[in-house]
Design an enzyme around this catalytic site. Structure first.
Site, PDB file in Angstrom:
ATOM      1  N   TYR A 149       0.849  -1.208   0.000  1.00  0.00           N
ATOM      2  CA  TYR A 149       0.000   0.000   0.000  1.00  0.00           C
ATOM      3  C   TYR A 149       0.872   1.240   0.000  1.00  0.00           C
ATOM      4  O   TYR A 149       1.965   1.197   0.566  1.00  0.00           O
ATOM      5  CB  TYR A 149      -0.883   0.035   1.266  1.00  0.00           C
TER       6      TYR A 149
ATOM      7  N   LYS B 150       6.649 -13.888   4.557  1.00  0.00           N
ATOM      8  CA  LYS B 150       6.531 -15.025   3.632  1.00  0.00           C
ATOM      9  C   LYS B 150       7.883 -15.111   2.925  1.00  0.00           C
ATOM     10  O   LYS B 150       7.983 -15.118   1.699  1.00  0.00           O
ATOM     11  CB  LYS B 150       5.368 -14.772   2.659  1.00  0.00           C
TER      12      LYS B 150
ATOM     13  N   ASP C  37      -2.839  -6.109   7.886  1.00  0.00           N
ATOM     14  CA  ASP C  37      -4.224  -5.715   7.636  1.00  0.00           C
ATOM     15  C   ASP C  37      -5.120  -6.955   7.715  1.00  0.00           C
ATOM     16  O   ASP C  37      -6.154  -6.961   8.395  1.00  0.00           O
ATOM     17  CB  ASP C  37      -4.296  -5.097   6.232  1.00  0.00           C
TER      18      ASP C  37
ATOM     19  N   ASP D  44      -7.837  -8.224  10.985  1.00  0.00           N
ATOM     20  CA  ASP D  44      -9.290  -8.428  10.847  1.00  0.00           C
ATOM     21  C   ASP D  44      -9.650  -9.821  11.357  1.00  0.00           C
ATOM     22  O   ASP D  44     -10.660 -10.010  12.042  1.00  0.00           O
ATOM     23  CB  ASP D  44      -9.731  -8.295   9.380  1.00  0.00           C
TER      24      ASP D  44
ATOM     25  N   ASP E   1       0.945 -17.609   6.522  1.00  0.00           N
ATOM     26  CA  ASP E   1      -0.150 -18.596   6.456  1.00  0.00           C
ATOM     27  C   ASP E   1      -0.195 -19.412   7.747  1.00  0.00           C
ATOM     28  O   ASP E   1      -1.269 -19.684   8.299  1.00  0.00           O
ATOM     29  CB  ASP E   1      -0.026 -19.498   5.212  1.00  0.00           C
TER      30      ASP E   1
END
Ligand code: ATP
Length: 356
Positions: free
Chosen positions: A123, A194, A251, A255, A227
């Site tokens: 972002y 990752k 992000d 959530d 993950d």
């Protein structure tokens, strides 16, 4: 000295939950002045811009900003707070309050902190046509030996990780873990990447975190792939202390983690930089419930708790958090997302009553 707070409600349920937080803060008799310049859709209608000069000037002079949410037309406000004010550390505490309905069987004791890098990574979107990369980087070959032209037509998105960005966020996370350790938490930093696939970008993040944590011998370091961490947050939420990760991973994980504490209506956040800080619920504008007076203002009120803490008003922050705790423990005044039928205004009044 009186602190200057600028409240930017924005759009959708943003103004509803921010107004609730303002009412609570004003009822507390704090040494703060809350300024409420017009912004978002209301400002577009009146001035043709979502973030008029007056609102921007007040923001630039503020001690802290209380933010709601924006929709696409006024997303510039969020961009300004995040990228122009360089509020690079997004803190998202995941804390369970007794009485809150949650899908987790034994949620008591869940208390951890996600530190999300807020200024780079994926972002703000840096995207374009694949042909642009094919033309400008004709010699580039990926790990499969393919050039951009080999992929045909399509789009790309660029993910940026800078040395400075990785260093300051991992340092911030270590400082938070140190503060938490002093309060009795385990003193653990879990770095989430990752890096097995994204060896350069995530590799830099991981390597930097490993270097930075050497300055904190009292802290324990762990590393997990994103993950695996998504799974662990659900399976072992009480093993978490401080999680530090890059922008998009943070992000998504936050959530997910917000559900452990009862959902988006509960989850607060702080975005902190070297000069500025803004405080906002993790949720967005929730257009499906906007204007109906049923939004849960808890996330915004708990974001105000974080703001008071940031401003050095620690006792008052605790007082407000305790009022929220008591309301949920009693379970009498709850908004519909928490299984109740109280309005935003009734919940707000119940908090104010607790504070008296
Ligand atoms: P964004 O992409 O803008 O960050 P989001 O993914 O966080 O948004 P929201 O639109 O904020 O999504 O919320 C998703 C759903 O969660 C909403 O449709 C709404 O039903 C519920 N929700 C979010 N916040 C609240 C709240 N404060 N009170 C009650 N329900 C909420």
């Amino acid at each position: 000295m009186t602190k200057k707070i600028v409240a930017l409600g924005g759009d959708g349920i943003g103004p509803e939950v921010v107004n609730a937080a303002i009412q609570v803060l004003e009822a507390m008799g704090l040494y703060i002045e809350i300024l409420k310049p017009l912004c978002g859709e209301a400002a577009i209608k009146k001035f043709g811009t979502p973030f008029p000069k007056e609102a921007m000037d007040l923001t630039n002079e503020s001690d802290a900003i209380l933010f709601g949410a924006t929709e696409q037309a006024s997303v510039f406000i969020l961009a300004y707070l995040r990228w122009f004010l360089d509020t690079y550390a997004n803190l998202r505490p995941i804390k369970y309050y007794e009485g809150v309905p949650t899908p987790i069987k034994e949620p008591e004791g869940i208390n951890f902190l996600i530190v999300r890098e807020n200024s780079e990574g994926m972002y703000p979107g840096r995207e374009g046509d694949l042909s642009l990369l094919a033309e400008n980087l004709p010699d580039y070959k990926d790990r499969l030996g393919k050039s951009f032209a080999d992929y045909g037509t399509g789009k790309f998105a660029i993910r940026i990780f800078t040395n400075k960005g990785c260093e300051r966020i991992t340092k911030f996370a270590c400082e938070k873990a140190r503060e938490r350790k002093a309060k009795g938490f385990p003193g653990k930093v879990a770095c989430v990447t990752k890096s097995n696939v994204l060896k350069e970008s995530c590799g830099l993040f991981q390597k930097t975190c490993e270097e930075v944590i050497k300055n904190y011998p009292e802290l324990k370091y762990e590393h997990f792939y994103v993950d695996d961490m998504a799974r662990r947050i659900v399976r072992f939420p009480k093993d978490m202390d401080v999680i530090v990760t890059s922008n998009m991973f943070g992000d998504i994980l936050s959530d997910l983690a917000a559900e452990l504490m009862g959902g988006l209506g509960m989850a607060p956040s702080a975005c902190i930089g070297d000069k500025y800080a803004y405080f906002e619920p993790v949720h967005g504008s929730a257009p499906d419930i906007a204007g109906r007076g049923i939004a849960n203002p808890t996330a915004s009120i708990l974001s105000s708790v974080m703001m008071l803490d940031y401003l050095g008003m620690k006792d008052r922050a605790e007082e407000l958090e305790n009022a929220v705790k008591e309301i949920y423990k009693e379970g009498k005044v709850l908004t519909p997302d928490m299984g109740g039928n109280s309005k935003t205004s009734e919940f707000t009044q119940a908090i104010i009553k607790k504070l008296k």
